[in-house]
Scaffold this motif. Structure first.
Motif, short mmCIF file in Angstrom:
data_model
loop_
_atom_site.label_atom_id
_atom_site.label_comp_id
_atom_site.label_asym_id
_atom_site.label_seq_id
_atom_site.Cartn_x
_atom_site.Cartn_y
_atom_site.Cartn_z
N GLN A 722 34.61 43.89 35.95
CA GLN A 722 33.31 43.69 36.57
C GLN A 722 33.45 43.54 38.08
OE1 GLN A 722 31.47 39.90 35.52
NE2 GLN A 722 33.47 39.12 34.83
N VAL A 723 32.32 43.76 38.76
CA VAL A 723 32.27 43.58 40.20
C VAL A 723 31.99 42.11 40.49
CG1 VAL A 723 31.09 44.22 42.32
CG2 VAL A 723 31.50 45.95 40.55
N VAL A 724 32.88 41.48 41.25
CA VAL A 724 32.75 40.05 41.55
C VAL A 724 33.02 39.82 43.04
CG1 VAL A 724 33.48 39.39 39.23
CG2 VAL A 724 35.19 39.56 41.06
N PRO A 725 32.57 38.71 43.60
CA PRO A 725 32.94 38.38 44.98
C PRO A 725 34.47 38.26 45.09
CG PRO A 725 31.13 36.99 44.25
CD PRO A 725 31.62 37.72 43.03
N LYS A 726 35.00 38.74 46.18
CA LYS A 726 36.45 38.71 46.37
C LYS A 726 36.98 37.28 46.33
CE LYS A 726 40.07 40.74 49.27
NZ LYS A 726 40.35 41.58 50.46
N LEU A 727 36.23 36.35 46.86
CA LEU A 727 36.67 34.96 46.85
C LEU A 727 36.80 34.43 45.41
CD1 LEU A 727 34.70 33.38 49.82
CD2 LEU A 727 37.17 33.59 49.61
N ARG A 728 35.97 34.92 44.52
CA ARG A 728 36.08 34.49 43.12
C ARG A 728 37.35 35.05 42.49
NH1 ARG A 728 31.91 36.30 38.29
NH2 ARG A 728 33.36 35.90 36.56
N ALA A 729 37.67 36.29 42.77
CA ALA A 729 38.89 36.88 42.21
C ALA A 729 40.13 36.16 42.70
CB ALA A 729 38.96 38.36 42.57
N LEU A 730 40.10 35.67 43.94
CA LEU A 730 41.27 35.04 44.54
C LEU A 730 41.26 33.53 44.40
CD1 LEU A 730 41.43 37.10 47.88
CD2 LEU A 730 42.72 37.51 45.78
#
Length: 855
Positions: A722-730
């Protein structure tokens, strides 16, 4: 200077080789220190030292302190002499995951290893060398030796360092740090060189390593990419040698004179267009010249003083060019004069110290000349040839400090108070230089600037290579404008600490106040440590709540005066079919470099909570220390996003430039749990074990990085379907470097054959971990292109080292020994993620061989 120190080294070694006439057996000494009523320190003679213990724990209220004594330093220091490597025995000290690479730059580098302590930045430790602070306030993150205005490849966060041969003791404080120490948010490393002995003595050594003593390894990733077409293995030579002389003047005055030297030379190779110039060697040199003295003025008053000159030199030549050598300087000088005394039951010290560090760059030929090979030149092949290198740079830092400490009994406890006043100055600048090139590489323009019709009217240009009659002329000049900028600050510190027993609890309560004129902040750092002996199994429990403040960073202020860029051009006059070139130039363009501005900043700080349990282990023996450390660091220095600023240009009109502001947006978070165990088996064996589990988050690594929250705000990536905010992925990522999540250390020291053979085996295992990273794959979702992020596996590694020292001969003229230091004993690939195919090798098993003489 290099020639003078070479002569001093030769003389010192010659003296060391000449046996003394005294008919005595060389003693092994206990630590020397004047005691009450003693005019001369007492020497305790022993047949042999016992097997050395890895390190000693601090007192209960000082639960974060670990001390390495001289015997431990001697047994565990690597063949390179880098004392920082000894600290691998501590579970809370982290090293770079890139260690062990065998690139030419890594093999040439003789600087001490960088450290992260309890999750802190490598730039925010407090290094103290013989009571002198040796901490850089400058930008040491840029290690490109040919960068036009940085070029700090010889700089280090630890501005001055010494060889392990001179070290008497190392104390590391990773948590629960006394109020005596300030201006750090990482850890404290106190390095104390050995004291002068009251009897004549000589210590000297020589050691070396080379490819013949080394195995080279590759990661699987590199091996697969090369598919059997492997480049030549590195060719290098490293040497290390020195001598120390104890020269007492009389019963009251003792002196130590020492010189050490480390050399590295690595073979480098010219680029394909410069192959005819052949191989060439690049070298580095680290030296120390130390003079240290002690004088007993009275039975209760000791005068101490020393000067340590420890320069570092490293040279570099870019493989795609000629006459482009640069010479990079590091290291520097420290000096100290001190008094230690007693007044009744009170003890006091007063020290005046000075530290100077040098990060200059010298250049063989400042300014580059780039010529098209269509000009018919014979000094390279290819489309463009480069002559010369970057310009000169000067950069230095000076610290002058007066500090004092008073300790005395008070009531039911002990009071300690102190002060510190420091003046710090930094300077950076460069003289004028220029780079020359053709205006354009198009054929039409080159026909004007290149060819037999070229006539140069200024003969001096031929020597400079900017215009050669009948060959070529260069029509563009890029100026490097001269500048010189200085920054100065004053620092004031007061601290107090009271140790007392309160209903069976040992309490250490302290407060530290720091003020620096650069940031103009009054910082109050409370420190509290409470310790209690538990009623069973000899256990002790210690808790600490502390705040630590960092120090001002001057790199932004020095960048503020970086000069603009000016480009000049000239045109030829055509007379009778000849292109006549005059050495006259007209300003073509003017631009200003990015600006770095200071804001109204707070001082970076770190809040810490720590809990430690220690005691002996019943039936098994030995002692343990279990320690948990929690830190939250805030207001760390970071860079803002760039904004555009309009300015007037000298050629008329306006232009824009980038403007950055230093911010307090940086943050760090550390959670660590460590366990240490040390056991001594009689005089012949000691064992130690330690492990640390930790998690470290950091929003930015360097002061010039933008914090993650600023850089990635509003940015989206594709992660786990899914497309997520980059800060959430990191969000849950472990810091990649200097932050292995699980470390296990082991250490075994032993004496064999009555102490004639001494061995040490130590190993550090770094666990692998998963980290969310960019996979370098892209995906389009609903017409929008996203970077694909996923978990990337980083593999575990183990680094084991063996040291063995065997006594070859012992006579009344001294003792000679053979010393072997085997690094990476198991011949491991330490970094399976390393992927360079141009320099693919890593150091496998490698050996230093040394001989030592002691009288």
């Amino acid at each position: 200077m290099r020639r003078h120190l070479q002569g001093a080294a030769a003389a010192a070694l010659a003296m060391a080789a000449f046996p003394a006439a005294a008919q005595v057996t060389p003693p092994t000494e206990a630590p020397v220190r004047a005691t009450d009523g003693d005019k001369v320190p007492t020497i305790v003679l022993q047949e042999q030292n016992p097997a050395s213990r890895s390190h000693h724990f601090g007192e209960a209220v000082d639960s974060g302190t670990s001390v390495f004594r001289r015997d431990s330093v001697e047994d565990r220091s690597p063949g390179s002499g880098d004392v920082n490597e000894i600290l691998k025995a501590l579970p809370t000290v982290q090293f770079s995951s890139t260690q062990g690479r065998a690139s030419r730059a890594d093999l040439q580098d003789l600087r001490p290893e960088n450290l992260s302590i309890s999750g802190g930045s490598i730039y925010e430790n407090l290094f103290v060398l013989d009571g002198v602070g040796v901490n850089s306030r400058l930008d040491v993150s840029n290690d490109n030796p040919s960068h036009y205005i940085e070029g700090n490849a010889a700089a280090s966060a630890q501005t001055v360092w010494v060889d392990a041969h001179l070290v008497g003791e190392i104390a590391v404080r990773d948590s629960n740090v006394s109020a005596e120490y300030g201006q750090f948010t990482g850890g404290v490393v106190q390095i104390t060189t050995r004291r002068p002995r009251p009897v004549f003595g000589v210590e000297t050594y020589y050691g070396e390593t080379s490819p013949g003593l080394t195995q080279f390894r590759m990661s699987d990733k590199v091996r697969d990419a090369l598919n059997g077409a492997y480049p030549d293995k590195p060719d290098y030579m490293k040497r290390r040698y020195g001598a120390a002389f104890d020269l007492p003047v009389n019963d009251r005055i003792r002196t130590l004179w020492a010189y050490t030297r480390s050399e590295a030379e690595v073979t480098n190779y010219r680029g394909a267009n410069w192959a005819k110039y052949g191989d060439y060697g690049q070298s580095s040199l680290s030296e120390t010249l130390m003079v240290k003295a002690e004088a007993d003025l009275k039975s209760d008053l000791l005068l101490t003083g020393q000067v340590t000159w420890s320069p570092y030199e490293s040279d570099f030549s870019h493989p795609n060019g000629v006459d482009n050598w640069v010479y990079l300087n590091g290291g520097g000088l420290t000096a100290r004069a001190g008094l230690e005394g007693r007044r009744g039951a009170a003890e006091w010290t007063l020290d005046l110290t000075h530290a100077w560090s040098d990060n200059d760059r010298d250049s063989q030929r400042p300014g580059t000349v780039n010529v098209s090979t269509t000009a018919g030149i014979d000094w390279c092949s290819g489309s463009s040839c480069s002559l010369g290198g970057p310009g000169l740079l000067w950069q230095e830092q000076k610290d002058t400090t007066l500090k004092g400490r008073w300790t005395q009994p008070l009531g039911t406890g002990r009071l300690r108070v102190g002060f510190e006043i420091a003046d710090v100055s930094a300077e950076k600048g460069q003289p004028y230089s220029a780079a020359f090139r053709h205006i354009s590489s198009t054929a039409a323009q080159l026909r004007v600037e290149v060819g037999p019709q070229t006539v140069c009217l200024d003969p001096a240009e031929a020597a400079a290579g900017t215009c050669v009659t009948g060959s070529y002329a260069l029509a563009q000049r890029n100026d490097t404008t001269a500048f010189d900028t200085r920054v100065n600050l004053q620092s004031y510190s007061l601290w107090g600490e009271y140790d007392f027993d309160w209903a069976g609890f040992m309490v250490r309560a302290g407060l530290r106040h720091d003020y620096e004129s650069f940031l103009e902040n009054h910082n109050f750092a409370p420190r509290l440590s409470i310790s209690r002996d538990l009623p069973f199994a000899g256990m002790n429990l210690t808790g600490g709540v502390n705040r630590y403040y960092g120090r001002s960073f001057l790199g932004y202020a020095l960048r503020e005066n970086y000069p603009g860029n000016r480009i000049y051009r000239r045109t030829a006059s055509v007379v009778n079919g000849k292109n006549l070139w005059v050495n006259e130039w007209k300003l073509y363009s003017h631009s200003e470099t990015a600006r770095y501005s200071n804001a109204d900043l707070d001082t970076p700080y770190s809040d810490e909570f720590t809990l430690a349990l220690r005691g002996p282990i019943a039936w098994i023996g030995g002692e343990y220390r279990l320690k948990g450390v929690l830190r939250e660091s805030r207001d760390q220095f970071a860079s803002s996003e760039s904004v555009s600023e309009v300015y007037d240009v000298e050629t008329g009109g306006t232009s824009t430039r980038r403007v950055y502001t230093v911010t307090n947006d940086g943050e760090r978070s550390y959670r660590g749990l460590s366990l240490e165990y040390v056991r001594e088996f009689g005089r012949d064996h000691t064992l130690s074990f330690s492990t640390n589990w930790s998690h470290t988050d950091a929003t930015n690594i360097s002061y010039f990085d933008i914090s993650d929250e600023t850089e990635f705000e509003g940015e989206y990536v594709y992660y786990q379907g899914q497309v997520v905010p980059k800060l959430r992925a990191l969000a849950d990522n472990q810091l990649l470097d200097f932050a292995a999540p699980l470390i296990i250390n082991g250490d075994w020291s032993a004496r064999w054959f009555g102490g004639r053979l001494r061995t040490n085996l130590n190993a550090r295992w770094r666990d692998g971990f998963s980290r969310v990273d960019d996979t370098l794959v892209n995906i389009t979702v609903n017409g929008v292109r996203y970077d694909v992020f996923d978990k990337v596996e980083y593999k575990a590694s183990i680094d084991a080292n063996l040291a063995a020292t065997i006594d070859l001969v012992k006579t009344r003229h001294g003792a000679a020994s053979l010393d072997l230091r085997v690094n990476n004993l198991f011949n491991s690939v330490l970094n399976q993620e390393y992927s360079s195919t141009s320099q693919p090798y890593q150091l496998g098993r490698n050996v230093w061989i040394s001989v030592k003489y002691r009288y």
